[in-house]
Design an enzyme around this catalytic site. Structure first.
Site, PDB file in Angstrom:
ATOM      1  N   HIS A 184      -6.620 -13.172   2.313  1.00 33.24           N
ATOM      2  CA  HIS A 184      -5.894 -13.572   1.107  1.00 33.24           C
ATOM      3  C   HIS A 184      -6.709 -13.259  -0.138  1.00 33.24           C
ATOM      4  O   HIS A 184      -6.162 -12.958  -1.193  1.00 33.24           O
ATOM      5  CB  HIS A 184      -5.527 -15.057   1.166  1.00 33.24           C
ATOM      6  N   ARG A 286      10.099  -7.480   2.659  1.00 30.82           N
ATOM      7  CA  ARG A 286       9.829  -8.434   3.733  1.00 30.82           C
ATOM      8  C   ARG A 286      10.825  -9.594   3.603  1.00 30.82           C
ATOM      9  O   ARG A 286      10.822 -10.290   2.593  1.00 30.82           O
ATOM     10  CB  ARG A 286       8.402  -8.973   3.638  1.00 30.82           C
ATOM     11  N   ARG A 322      13.136  -4.620   5.791  1.00 29.42           N
ATOM     12  CA  ARG A 322      12.609  -4.824   7.143  1.00 29.42           C
ATOM     13  C   ARG A 322      13.260  -6.079   7.721  1.00 29.42           C
ATOM     14  O   ARG A 322      13.187  -7.157   7.118  1.00 29.42           O
ATOM     15  CB  ARG A 322      11.090  -4.996   7.117  1.00 29.42           C
ATOM     16  N   GLU A 411       4.054   0.728  14.171  1.00 31.58           N
ATOM     17  CA  GLU A 411       2.941  -0.217  14.165  1.00 31.58           C
ATOM     18  C   GLU A 411       2.231  -0.284  15.510  1.00 31.58           C
ATOM     19  O   GLU A 411       1.201  -0.944  15.641  1.00 31.58           O
ATOM     20  CB  GLU A 411       3.459  -1.619  13.822  1.00 31.58           C
ATOM     21  N   ASN A 434      -1.874  -1.779   8.886  1.00 29.16           N
ATOM     22  CA  ASN A 434      -2.653  -2.946   9.299  1.00 29.16           C
ATOM     23  C   ASN A 434      -2.453  -3.250  10.786  1.00 29.16           C
ATOM     24  O   ASN A 434      -3.418  -3.402  11.540  1.00 29.16           O
ATOM     25  CB  ASN A 434      -2.260  -4.168   8.465  1.00 29.16           C
ATOM     26  N   ASP A 435      -1.199  -3.342  11.206  1.00 22.98           N
ATOM     27  CA  ASP A 435      -0.941  -3.615  12.620  1.00 22.98           C
ATOM     28  C   ASP A 435      -1.279  -2.409  13.496  1.00 22.98           C
ATOM     29  O   ASP A 435      -1.772  -2.572  14.620  1.00 22.98           O
ATOM     30  CB  ASP A 435       0.524  -4.009  12.831  1.00 22.98           C
ATOM     31  N   CYS A 482       3.351   1.775   4.340  1.00 16.69           N
ATOM     32  CA  CYS A 482       3.527   0.567   3.539  1.00 16.69           C
ATOM     33  C   CYS A 482       2.423  -0.454   3.781  1.00 16.69           C
ATOM     34  O   CYS A 482       2.500  -1.579   3.308  1.00 16.69           O
ATOM     35  CB  CYS A 482       4.892  -0.071   3.817  1.00 16.69           C
TER      36      CYS A 482
END
Length: 553
Positions: A184, A286, A322, A411, A434-435, A482
């Site tokens: 974060h 999202r 998504r 992903e 990221n994933d 993304c």
């Protein structure tokens, strides 16, 4: 000048200033006898109540991601199970400070054992414990320093309650011992446009008042920088700001090759800023914000109203929706199994539709209803697609609702390796770096100690991106990125060189990405991509590409 210390760079740009360290957490005193257990239990509840009030007041003073973060933390502190556990200990004779610490430690152990998103909240829980103990003992609550002048903030880690209140006019840069590229702290630093270095092991050796120069792009902190080093950094900053201000409009390379620049959108409060950004639409909408922290899923009408608002704000532009990405780091009471040993490898994303088909059916119907007026160009994609049959079934369901464009998130390595087969059913693709990194390197994306493996510059990850992009191109399918990688201006050049056709990031990141593309031809991007693919590791790839870019090639 002292030797530089290194960590993980977040964002771009550089900033120099004196160090100011976070206030230390209160030390837990020695246990003491309790004369009045009932009064002690009341004091414990009052301390937790004070923490909730403080966080709620902070949430009311800020906007954007910070407000949501603070509100979520206040909900954790207000959990009656936590208060009851701490009060019960006090009623049995444990002093208030140790009752709070013991109760929080029990919750902490449970979060660590749960892993994934839950384990990521451990730092939040530790911060709540420290705040509650400070309130009970009548001590200053740990938090941001206030030296009376702009400063570089140095901390072991930053709690949401502190990052939410960061003022970029006063906090010149961030340096933390813990944290990774998706923490974060990193996300909020990018949103604020503040240079940051996280996962910096030597950060706590920097004393208050010491001058440092923080390089966000390189992940380097220079203690006691020389005047020459400060001058070079200031000149780079001047050129960077001048260049980003000069280049506007649709993304394209120096020779005119189009690269759509899009924004990520994940909460209602982000809508106005995202719509006002110089972007060609939304690359990742999202939808989880509608589903989180609820006992049951939102109905068709509620969803349609929320989607319609987004489509209207982006009238005439692309909006890539998504569908619900529940599970793993986003558990839902009504959609996520509570007994999965490894949620990151469990029923998440599109897989939840197999367990509860109506969740997806209702969401697609709501998207279709909201898209009826044709305000925006609506694209719909599924998260966590693994095999071609999943992509084909999802695409058929999307089109059955009258939505013309169906896509898949890449992903999972299996999807990246079989993008050619997925393209038989899908109209477009979007890569979540990221994933994809997490599953490629078997490394938990929330674990700071594995941040090096999760670096989007890893050649193995880029090889999968290249494979997916090549297959998409062979079938005439657009393919975007993304994930966090899209926000790095230099890495953006590599991604375009690999065949990526769109980049989606936070609005604050787009100007530098646009400027970087405008300064390089497609052929140069392809040369940079080959440098990265042939590198030994992430550091080697980043170093070689940045050296070539700095040299003008």
């Amino acid at each position: 000048m002292s030797d530089p210390i290194r960590g993980i760079g977040v964002g771009t740009g550089s900033a120099a200033g004196p160090v100011a360290r976070m206030a230390s957490v209160p030390a837990l005193p020695a246990p003491r006898p309790v004369a009045d257990p009932a009064a002690e239990a009341a004091a414990v509840r009052a301390a937790l109540g004070a923490v909730v009030t403080d966080l709620d007041e902070r949430a009311a003073r800020v906007r954007g991601p910070g407000s949501d973060v603070l509100a979520a933390q206040a909900m954790m502190a207000a959990d009656p199970v936590l208060a009851d556990a701490a009060a019960a200990l006090a009623e049995r004779g444990t002093d208030g400070a140790h009752a709070l610490a013991t109760a929080f430690d029990g919750f902490r152990t449970a979060l660590v054992a749960a892993g994934g998103h839950f384990a990521e909240r451990v730092a939040d829980l530790d911060d709540l414990r420290d705040r509650a103990v400070a309130h009970l003992l009548g001590l200053p609550v740990p938090g941001l320093p206030d030296p009376g002048h702009p400063y570089v903030l140095v901390a072991e880690d930053l709690a949401p309650a502190d990052t939410a209140l960061l003022d970029p006019a006063r906090v010149l840069a961030l340096v933390t011992v813990r944290g990774g590229p998706t923490s974060h702290t990193a996300i909020l630093a990018k949103a604020l446009g503040v240079p940051a270095v996280v996962g910096c092991a030597g950060a706590m050796e920097l004393d208050d008042g010491r001058q440092v120069l923080v390089h966000g792009a390189d992940g380097v902190v220079e203690p006691d920088p020389s005047p020459e080093s400060l001058g070079r950094a200031a000149e780079r900053e001047r050129r960077r700001r001048e260049l980003t201000a000069r280049v506007q409009g649709p993304g394209r390379t120096a020779d005119g090759h189009p690269v759509a620049l899009l924004v990520n959108l994940g909460a209602p409060h982000e809508l106005a800023g995202a719509a006002a950004a110089d972007a060609e639409g939304v690359g990742l909408f999202r939808t989880e914000f509608l589903f989180l922290d609820r006992a049951e899923a939102p109905g068709l009408a509620e969803q349609a109203a929320a989607y319609r608002q987004v489509f209207a704000a982006f009238a005439g532009r692309r909006v890539v929706v998504r569908t619900l990405d529940a599970g793993a780091d986003k558990p839902l009471l009504f959609a996520t199994a509570a007994d999965e040993d490894n949620p990151a490898l469990g029923v998440r994303g599109l897989r939840t539709a197999a367990r509860d088909p109506q969740l997806l059916e209702t969401q697609l119907a709501a998207i279709a209803e909201a898209a009826e007026d044709g305000a925006a160009q609506v694209w719909v994609m599924a998260p966590m697609v693994s095999v071609p049959s999943e992509a084909a079934e999802f695409a058929a369901r999307v089109r059955a609702h009258g939505l013309p464009l169906a896509g898949a998130m890449i992903e999972v390595p299996a999807a990246a390796l079989r993008t050619d087969r997925l393209a038989e059913a899908c109209d477009f693709f979007s890569i979540g770096t990221n994933d994809l990194a997490q599953y490629t390197f078997a490394a938990d994306r929330t674990l700071g100690s594995l941040a090096e493996l999760l670096d989007p510059w890893q050649p193995a990850l880029l090889t999968l991106v290249a494979s997916a992009a090549r297959s998409a191109a062979e079938h005439g399918r657009p393919i975007g990125v993304c994930g966090e990688a899209a926000a790095d201006p230099t890495l953006a050049l590599v991604l375009v060189g690999l065949g990526i056709t769109s980049l989606s990031a936070a609005p604050a990141s787009l100007p530098e990405v646009r400027a970087a593309l405008a300064a390089h031809t497609l052929a140069e991007c392809r040369e940079l991509a080959q440098l990265a693919l042939l590198a030994d590791d992430a550091a080697d790839a980043r170093g070689k590409v940045r050296s070539r870019v700095a040299g003008g090639g």
